[in-house]
Design an enzyme around this catalytic site. Sequence first.
Site, PDB file in Angstrom:
ATOM      1  N   GLU A   1       0.813  -1.096   0.078  1.00 47.00           N
ATOM      2  CA  GLU A   1       0.117  -0.071   0.164  1.00 47.00           C
ATOM      3  C   GLU A   1       0.985   1.116  -0.060  1.00 47.00           C
ATOM      4  O   GLU A   1       1.802   1.171   0.701  1.00 47.00           O
ATOM      5  CB  GLU A   1      -0.807  -0.030   1.257  1.00 47.00           C
ATOM      6  CG  GLU A   1      -1.840   1.286   1.524  1.00 47.00           C
ATOM      7  CD  GLU A   1      -2.517   1.273   2.813  1.00 47.00           C
ATOM      8  OE1 GLU A   1      -3.101   0.388   2.882  1.00 47.00           O
ATOM      9  OE2 GLU A   1      -2.805   2.377   3.238  1.00 47.00           O
TER      10      GLU A   1
ATOM     11  N   GLU B   1      -1.661  11.477   3.798  1.00 49.75           N
ATOM     12  CA  GLU B   1      -2.758  11.287   4.918  1.00 49.75           C
ATOM     13  C   GLU B   1      -2.544  12.536   5.788  1.00 49.75           C
ATOM     14  O   GLU B   1      -1.411  12.916   6.174  1.00 49.75           O
ATOM     15  CB  GLU B   1      -2.581  10.105   5.424  1.00 49.75           C
ATOM     16  CG  GLU B   1      -2.866   8.927   4.611  1.00 49.75           C
ATOM     17  CD  GLU B   1      -3.090   7.358   5.400  1.00 49.75           C
ATOM     18  OE1 GLU B   1      -4.157   7.007   5.747  1.00 49.75           O
ATOM     19  OE2 GLU B   1      -1.902   6.978   5.584  1.00 49.75           O
TER      20      GLU B   1
END
Length: 451
Positions: free
Chosen positions: A312, A317
């Site tokens: 991933e 974020e």
Amino acid sequence: MKFTKILTYIGFIGTAYAGCQNGLSSCGEACYSPNLYSCDNGVLCPYGMRNCNGACFNPNEYHCENGSLLPGATKVPEYVPPETGNCQGGMRSCNGTCYDPNLYSCDNGQLCPAGMKNCNGACYSPNEYHCEAGRLVYGAESGSNNGGNNGGNNGSNNGGGNSQIPPSSGNDTKNYEGFKLVFSDEFDGNSLDRSKWEPEVNCWGGGNAEKQCYVDHPETIFVQDGKLHLKAIYKGAYQLNGNDRCTLNNENSCSWTQPFVSGRINTKAANLAWKYGKVRVKALLPSGPFLWPAIWMLPQDDVYGTWAASGEIDIMEARGQDPDIISQCIHYGGQWPNNIYSDKLTTVSNAQNNWHVYGIDWTADSLIFSIDDNPTYTINLNRSFYSGKGDNPYSGNRQPFDQRFHLLLNLAVGGGFFDSNKYGAFDPAGHSRQWSRPELIVDYVRVYQKN
Ligand SMILES: *[C@@H]1O[C@H](CO)[C@@H](O)[C@H](O)[C@H]1NC(C)=O
Ligand SMILES: *[C@@H]1O[C@H](CO)[C@@H](O)[C@H](O)[C@H]1NC(C)=O
Ligand SMILES: *[C@@H]1O[C@H](CO)[C@@H](O)[C@H](O)[C@H]1NC(C)=O
Ligand SMILES: *[C@@H]1O[C@H](CO)[C@@H](O)[C@H](O)[C@H]1NC(C)=O
Ligand SMILES: *[C@@H]1O[C@H](CO)[C@@H](O)[C@H](O)[C@H]1NC(C)=O
């Protein structure tokens, strides 16, 4: 995007399965951790897998027909609203569905938690909201006797119009020497380009006990003035209804209730995925506590196994409470719980008021994260990514970052990313009133590869 070590499912299932400890679910007579296993028709399978006549299988690769495994992905079952019928024992009927009036209210044919009302499919507390032309507006209904907190507050918790959005100026290039643009969405039209993006519809909470149902509604996912908006909206209690086609039923979550709706889109369904190259996403982050925007990538094919063995890549974020801090991260190492991650936090100038370009430069030997084309975090890929725990899914260096990855954009609300020791408990109604712009706004997404 996934931080499974801090998962708690207690809020959703803890009371439903007496006999299993907090956080565990029951599957037949067994208790299990829903982070590790999936329960399908009474059979425990590794997380994300399904049961076919006693055999566990990956639904992305197989389907089960008449008790036999056949190649080809499993179709996602559609969420079927509860059965209707005659109501017994103190139950009442709401447009054909029986309900317990101590637990629910029926408003205009729609079930809501007791005391709440229905506004065009969304349940709301009339002490906090009113329904105007089919939309929820912050501010108590007139005549609502909540005795106090409705006076004077005439604001909307859902942020204002474009006047609050600073212009996306800046010196970001569209061309990189030696590279060609292989994908771009400039969001110049009036609607989401569904040949590129698929909205996800589910209430599962991303495996992190997040508090949103992702829905494909024009108020959660929209393109306006050259920008994509993914918007979180407080609904009090939202359940997918017949108009929401649930695309992920983990833990039977298609029927879960969540306090928020929001948007999440991916390029997986369109098979838009890339191995190596540059990704650049220009975005303005949402402002408000417990908002969790993400620009990230997942493997198009889980060739080394389910999450996070096949990797991933989290390009950006952030947490609404920390407007300056960007997290960039990779997850890898093995299938959960044998996975690990590596990340770096970078401070930027207020990402909620300034547009920034979040990116990666990815080659066979390195993955370089960047913000505004300045390298922030470099990962050498010429090494083993095995975590050392469990079976080694890899046979060589660079794996799993040697496969095609697709893009995801979403705005999550609450959940395990917000360590309660640091951020305190999340109060959906209260905190969402502090939101000034609960929108991840994206000016463009561009992918380049070497000529
Ligand atoms: C499964 O059963 C149905 C009904 O009996 C039949 O029509 C279908 O062909 C079967 N599928 C396979 C793969 O045997
Ligand atoms: C009541 O149920 C019918 C049939 O399922 C549906 O078409 C209709 O929209 C429902 N009415 C309301 C107000 O939800
Ligand atoms: C509240 O909003 C309404 C409609 O936008 C407006 O007419 C009214 O003057 C506002 N009241 C206050 C106290 O700001
Ligand atoms: C914009 O970027 C280009 C290329 O990096 C540079 O030559 C130019 O000076 C920059 N312009 C401004 C106004 O920063
Ligand atoms: C990759 O690492 C190995 C040692 O693990 C080394 O022998 C090799 O030269 C490296 N390859 C590159 C392209 O750096």
